[in-house]
Motif scaffolding. Structure first.
Motif, short mmCIF file in Angstrom:
data_model
loop_
_atom_site.label_atom_id
_atom_site.label_comp_id
_atom_site.label_asym_id
_atom_site.label_seq_id
_atom_site.Cartn_x
_atom_site.Cartn_y
_atom_site.Cartn_z
N ARG A 107 -0.26 21.95 2.41
CA ARG A 107 1.04 21.33 2.69
C ARG A 107 1.04 19.82 2.51
N PHE A 108 -0.09 19.16 2.70
CA PHE A 108 -0.15 17.71 2.63
C PHE A 108 -1.11 17.26 1.53
N LYS A 109 -0.69 16.25 0.82
CA LYS A 109 -1.59 15.59 -0.12
C LYS A 109 -2.05 14.31 0.55
N ILE A 110 -3.37 14.17 0.75
CA ILE A 110 -3.93 13.02 1.45
C ILE A 110 -4.93 12.34 0.53
N ARG A 111 -4.66 11.06 0.24
CA ARG A 111 -5.53 10.33 -0.67
C ARG A 111 -5.66 8.88 -0.19
N ASP A 112 -6.84 8.30 -0.43
CA ASP A 112 -6.98 6.86 -0.24
C ASP A 112 -6.23 6.17 -1.38
N GLU A 113 -5.55 5.08 -1.05
CA GLU A 113 -4.76 4.38 -2.05
C GLU A 113 -4.93 2.87 -1.88
N VAL A 114 -5.14 2.20 -3.00
CA VAL A 114 -5.20 0.74 -3.02
C VAL A 114 -4.19 0.26 -4.05
N GLU A 115 -3.32 -0.67 -3.65
CA GLU A 115 -2.33 -1.21 -4.56
C GLU A 115 -2.45 -2.73 -4.61
N VAL A 116 -2.30 -3.28 -5.81
CA VAL A 116 -2.32 -4.72 -6.02
C VAL A 116 -1.11 -5.09 -6.86
N ILE A 117 -0.32 -6.05 -6.36
CA ILE A 117 0.82 -6.56 -7.13
C ILE A 117 0.29 -7.62 -8.08
N VAL A 118 0.55 -7.44 -9.37
CA VAL A 118 0.06 -8.38 -10.39
C VAL A 118 1.25 -9.01 -11.09
N SER A 119 1.03 -10.20 -11.60
CA SER A 119 2.14 -10.95 -12.22
C SER A 119 2.40 -10.54 -13.65
N ASP A 120 1.42 -9.95 -14.32
CA ASP A 120 1.55 -9.64 -15.74
C ASP A 120 0.95 -8.27 -16.03
N GLY A 121 1.80 -7.28 -16.22
CA GLY A 121 1.33 -5.93 -16.49
C GLY A 121 0.59 -5.80 -17.81
#
Length: 222
Positions: A107-121
């Protein structure tokens, strides 16, 4: 300096069969729109041998743009890029009995997640290429995010995709269960598939070869 965010992601998907019913329930629940409708272009990166996919890992660059009817809304996101890492899915962990835990794994998807906002994709993409990663899958969607009164830390994310309409509920497991019930869903409605998996399943049903999950050009930013 880029801003980063590490967290554990707990979520489910729910298929929306009747949009008017969903909108009615959100209105009844006095849901508050916290992020207006935003167009997302997502690119997953992997090695030529798909090593990340085999390990259940994900590297993604997401480009966001407010859709045409959301540009004037206060709080609308500006164009930007987000680099995301997700680890392998893990089973639900809580105080339930062993039999309950086995059911919750589906029923649940559980994952570690790291996000970084970058200025230039584009520059971030060049870095990933230099590390031996290549675009493996692209998918698009429009996302509108809501909060429900009385349920803290829960995001209700309404997604319009090329393979249908979905709601993603993200937060604590108890909050997800409560929100799903309030929206008229049962546990049997919970889905943990990625959009890539849903796209491949849709292609198989229609008898076409999978490529990328993209809108028709006329649909973008509308």
């Amino acid at each position: 300096m880029p801003r980063s965010n590490f967290r554990q992601e707990v979520e489910i998907k729910l298929r929306v069969m009747d949009l008017s019913t969903l909108r009615h329930r959100l209105k009844q629940l006095r849901a508050r729109e916290i992020l207006p409708r935003t167009y997302e272009s997502n690119t997953l990166y992997d090695t030529p041998s798909r090593n990340l996919n085999r390990r259940g890992q994900l590297i993604r660059i997401r480009i966001e743009q407010p859709s045409a009817n959301a540009r004037s809304i206060r709080g609308a996101r500006t164009s930007g890029a987000i680099l995301t890492y997700k680890g392998p899915s893990r089973s639900f962990r809580g105080s339930q009995t062993a039999s309950r835990k086995r059911k919750d794994r589906t029923r649940f998807k559980i994952r570690d997640e790291v996000e970084v906002i970058v200025s230039d994709g584009e520059q971030m993409s060049a870095i990933l290429h230099a590390l031996g990663l290549r675009p493996a899958f692209r998918y698009e969607k429009f996302r509108t995010t809501y909060a429900l009164r009385g349920i803290r830390g829960l995001k209700v994310e309404f997604d319009e995709t090329p393979v249908g309409l979905f709601v993603e509920l993200e937060g604590r497991s108890a909050a997800i269960d409560r929100a799903a019930r309030l929206l008229g869903y049962t546990r049997s409605d919970c889905m943990t598939e990625t959009y890539g998996a849903l796209y491949i399943a849709d292609c198989r049903r229609r008898g076409i070869k999978p490529a990328n999950m993209l809108f028709q050009p006329t649909r973008k930013l509308h």
